[in-house]
Design a protein around this motif. Structure first.
Motif, PDB file in Angstrom:
ATOM      1  N   ALA A 114      50.581  39.197  19.724  1.00  0.00           N
ATOM      2  CA  ALA A 114      49.201  39.106  20.221  1.00  0.00           C
ATOM      3  C   ALA A 114      48.381  38.156  19.350  1.00  0.00           C
ATOM      4  O   ALA A 114      47.594  37.339  19.866  1.00  0.00           O
ATOM      5  CB  ALA A 114      48.561  40.493  20.254  1.00  0.00           C
ATOM      6  N   VAL A 115      48.545  38.246  18.029  1.00  0.00           N
ATOM      7  CA  VAL A 115      47.821  37.358  17.113  1.00  0.00           C
ATOM      8  C   VAL A 115      48.277  35.910  17.298  1.00  0.00           C
ATOM      9  O   VAL A 115      47.467  34.976  17.283  1.00  0.00           O
ATOM     10  CB  VAL A 115      48.014  37.809  15.650  1.00  0.00           C
ATOM     11  N   MET A 116      49.580  35.698  17.498  1.00  0.00           N
ATOM     12  CA  MET A 116      50.104  34.355  17.733  1.00  0.00           C
ATOM     13  C   MET A 116      49.557  33.783  19.034  1.00  0.00           C
ATOM     14  O   MET A 116      49.263  32.582  19.123  1.00  0.00           O
ATOM     15  CB  MET A 116      51.634  34.383  17.750  1.00  0.00           C
ATOM     16  N   ALA A 117      49.417  34.637  20.053  1.00  0.00           N
ATOM     17  CA  ALA A 117      48.836  34.189  21.320  1.00  0.00           C
ATOM     18  C   ALA A 117      47.376  33.778  21.122  1.00  0.00           C
ATOM     19  O   ALA A 117      46.914  32.769  21.679  1.00  0.00           O
ATOM     20  CB  ALA A 117      48.939  35.306  22.358  1.00  0.00           C
ATOM     21  N   ILE A 202      50.684  54.175  23.005  1.00  0.00           N
ATOM     22  CA  ILE A 202      51.170  53.392  24.144  1.00  0.00           C
ATOM     23  C   ILE A 202      50.013  52.629  24.790  1.00  0.00           C
ATOM     24  O   ILE A 202      50.128  51.431  25.099  1.00  0.00           O
ATOM     25  CB  ILE A 202      51.861  54.304  25.176  1.00  0.00           C
ATOM     26  N   ILE A 203      48.880  53.288  24.978  1.00  0.00           N
ATOM     27  CA  ILE A 203      47.707  52.645  25.581  1.00  0.00           C
ATOM     28  C   ILE A 203      47.216  51.491  24.717  1.00  0.00           C
ATOM     29  O   ILE A 203      46.887  50.408  25.217  1.00  0.00           O
ATOM     30  CB  ILE A 203      46.581  53.686  25.800  1.00  0.00           C
ATOM     31  N   ILE A 204      47.170  51.703  23.390  1.00  0.00           N
ATOM     32  CA  ILE A 204      46.714  50.655  22.465  1.00  0.00           C
ATOM     33  C   ILE A 204      47.576  49.407  22.600  1.00  0.00           C
ATOM     34  O   ILE A 204      47.067  48.275  22.670  1.00  0.00           O
ATOM     35  CB  ILE A 204      46.742  51.172  21.004  1.00  0.00           C
ATOM     36  N   TYR A 205      48.890  49.594  22.692  1.00  0.00           N
ATOM     37  CA  TYR A 205      49.763  48.428  22.738  1.00  0.00           C
ATOM     38  C   TYR A 205      49.908  47.853  24.140  1.00  0.00           C
ATOM     39  O   TYR A 205      50.276  46.681  24.289  1.00  0.00           O
ATOM     40  CB  TYR A 205      51.102  48.746  22.065  1.00  0.00           C
ATOM     41  N   LEU A 210      47.872  43.182  27.522  1.00  0.00           N
ATOM     42  CA  LEU A 210      46.868  42.646  28.435  1.00  0.00           C
ATOM     43  C   LEU A 210      46.084  41.510  27.789  1.00  0.00           C
ATOM     44  O   LEU A 210      45.757  40.510  28.435  1.00  0.00           O
ATOM     45  CB  LEU A 210      45.917  43.769  28.878  1.00  0.00           C
ATOM     46  N   PHE A 211      45.773  41.678  26.496  1.00  0.00           N
ATOM     47  CA  PHE A 211      45.068  40.613  25.774  1.00  0.00           C
ATOM     48  C   PHE A 211      45.922  39.345  25.728  1.00  0.00           C
ATOM     49  O   PHE A 211      45.417  38.229  25.935  1.00  0.00           O
ATOM     50  CB  PHE A 211      44.732  41.069  24.351  1.00  0.00           C
ATOM     51  N   THR A 212      47.225  39.504  25.473  1.00  0.00           N
ATOM     52  CA  THR A 212      48.122  38.353  25.422  1.00  0.00           C
ATOM     53  C   THR A 212      48.186  37.669  26.783  1.00  0.00           C
ATOM     54  O   THR A 212      48.177  36.428  26.868  1.00  0.00           O
ATOM     55  CB  THR A 212      49.531  38.801  24.977  1.00  0.00           C
TER      56      THR A 212
END
Length: 309
Positions: A114-117, A202-205, A210-212
Motif C-alpha cells: 500500500a505504501v509503495m502504491a 481483516i477489515i483494516i487490511y 481498496l486504497f491501493t
C-alpha cells in the motif's frame, strides 16, 4: 487461573502425509529456502551499498525484502526440522510466536504494498509535489507504520488467544495459525474478543487493498494521457502490481479455505494452499524487481561482468 490453557504442546499433523518422501521434500525445501535467502539478501545489499539507490522506491523495496526474510524465517527452519524429526511438535509459546510472525509478515506485506502504491501515485500523478511530500521523515513514518501496525495488532490478537482455555492440541497444518488455535478453545470459553479483533484486522487490511486500488485508478487515468507516464508506469508499477496480485490471491485462497473450505481435500493440497504466500512472494518479489527495475538490473549485470572478467 481458570482462563489459562493447560495445553503446553501442539501437534502439527499437516505434515503426516509427506513423511514417506521427507528426504526429497527436505532437500527441495532447503534448496528453495537458500534461494529465498540469496535473492532477498542480494537485493537488500545492492540497495544498502549503492548510494544512488537511496531513494524512497528502493528503500521501500529493501523493506519489502527484509519482510520476506522475516516471514520465511518463521516457517522454513521449523518445517525443515520437522521433516527430520519423528514427532512434529511445537511448544505452546513457540506456536503463538510462529502465529504472530507469520500473520504479521502477511499483513506487513500488504502494508508495504500500500505504501509503495502511494509512492508511485505521488511520482506519476503528482510529480511536482513528490520530493516535498515524500521526505525522509515521511518515508520513515510510512515504513514504521507498515511494520508496527500489523505487529501491534497481532500481538494483541495473540495475547487474547493466550488467555483461552484449550481443549485440544492438534493443529492440522504445517504451521501454527491463530484462527485454528482459537477453534481449539473449550466450548465454555469466551472467544468473542478474539474473533472481533480478527475480523477487525481483516477489515483494516481490506481497506489497505481498496486504497491501493484507488491509487492505481488514478495512475492509469494519468498514464492514458501521457506517453512518458506510461513508460514510468510499465517500468516501476508493473512489478508492484504483479507482487500485489499474486500475494492477495494466495492470501485469499488460504483465508477462504481456512474459514469455509472442505476438509475432504487431500492433505497435500491443503498444505499447498496454506503455504502459497510463503512459497511464491518471497522468491517472485526480488526476481521481478531485480530484472524489471533498470538501476538494480544494471548493478546486478555490472557485478556479474566484473566477476566473469
Amino acid at each position: 487461573m481458570d482462563n489459562v490453557s493447560v495445553v503446553r504442546i501442539f501437534i502439527l499433523s499437516g505434515i503426516n502425509e509427506t513423511m514417506n518422501y521427507r528426504i526429497v521434500i527436505f532437500s527441495l525445501t532447503l534448496l528453495y529456502y537458500c534461494m529465498i535467502l540469496f535473492f532477498n539478501i542480494s537485493i537488500i545489499m545492492i540497495i544498502i551499498l549503492d548510494q544512488h539507490l537511496h531513494e524512497p522506491m528502493y528503500i521501500l523495496l529493501c523493506s519489502f525484502c527484509i519482510n520476506g526474510l522475516y516471514g520465511t524465517t518463521g516457517f522454513y527452519p521449523k518445517f525443515l526440522l520437522d521433516l527430520l524429526s519423528s514427532s512434529q511438535q511445537i511448544s505452546y509459546e513457540g506456536c503463538l510466536l510462529q502465529a504472530l510472525v507469520l500473520y504479521s509478515f502477511a499483513c506487513c506485506e500488504l502494508s508495504i504494498l500500500a505504501v509503495m502504491a502511494y509512492d508511485r501515485y505521488l511520482a506519476i500523478c503528482r510529480p511536482l509535489h513528490y520530493h516535498f511530500v515524500m521526505t525522509k521523515r515521511r518515508l520513515s513514518q510510512l515504513i514504521c507504520f507498515s511494520w508496527l501496525t500489523p505487529f501491534s495488532l497481532f500481538s494483541i490478537n495473540v495475547l487474547l488467544t493466550s488467555r483461552l482455555k484449550l481443549c485440544g492440541s492438534n493443529i492440522p497444518k504445517l504451521f501454527c495459525v491463530n484462527w485454528v488455535i482459537v477453534k481449539l478453545a473449550c466450548p465454555d470459553t469466551d472467544t468473542v474478543s478474539s474473533n472481533i479483533l480478527s475480523y477487525a484486522i481483516i477489515i483494516i487490511y481490506v481497506c489497505h487493498g481498496l486504497f491501493t486500488m484507488w491509487t492505481y485508478m488514478h495512475m492509469i487515468r494519468t498514464c492514458v494521457k501521457s506517453k512518458d507516464d506510461r513508460a514510468k508506469f510499465m517500468q516501476t508499477c508493473v512489478p508492484h502490481l504483479v507482487s500485489l496480485v499474486t500475494f492477495i490471491v494466495a492470501m485469499l485462497f488460504d483465508l477462504m479455505y481456512m474459514r469455509f473450505g472442505s476438509r475432504d481435500l487431500p492433505q497435500s493440497i491443503q498444505n499447498f494452499i496454506a503455504i502459497e504466500f510463503l512459497l511464491i512472494s518471497p522468491v517472485l518479489n526480488p526476481l521481478i524487481y531485480g530484472f524489471k527495475l533498470t538501476k538494480i538490473r544494471n548493478r546486478i549485470l555490472g557485478f556479474v561482468n566484473v566477476e566473469t572478467k
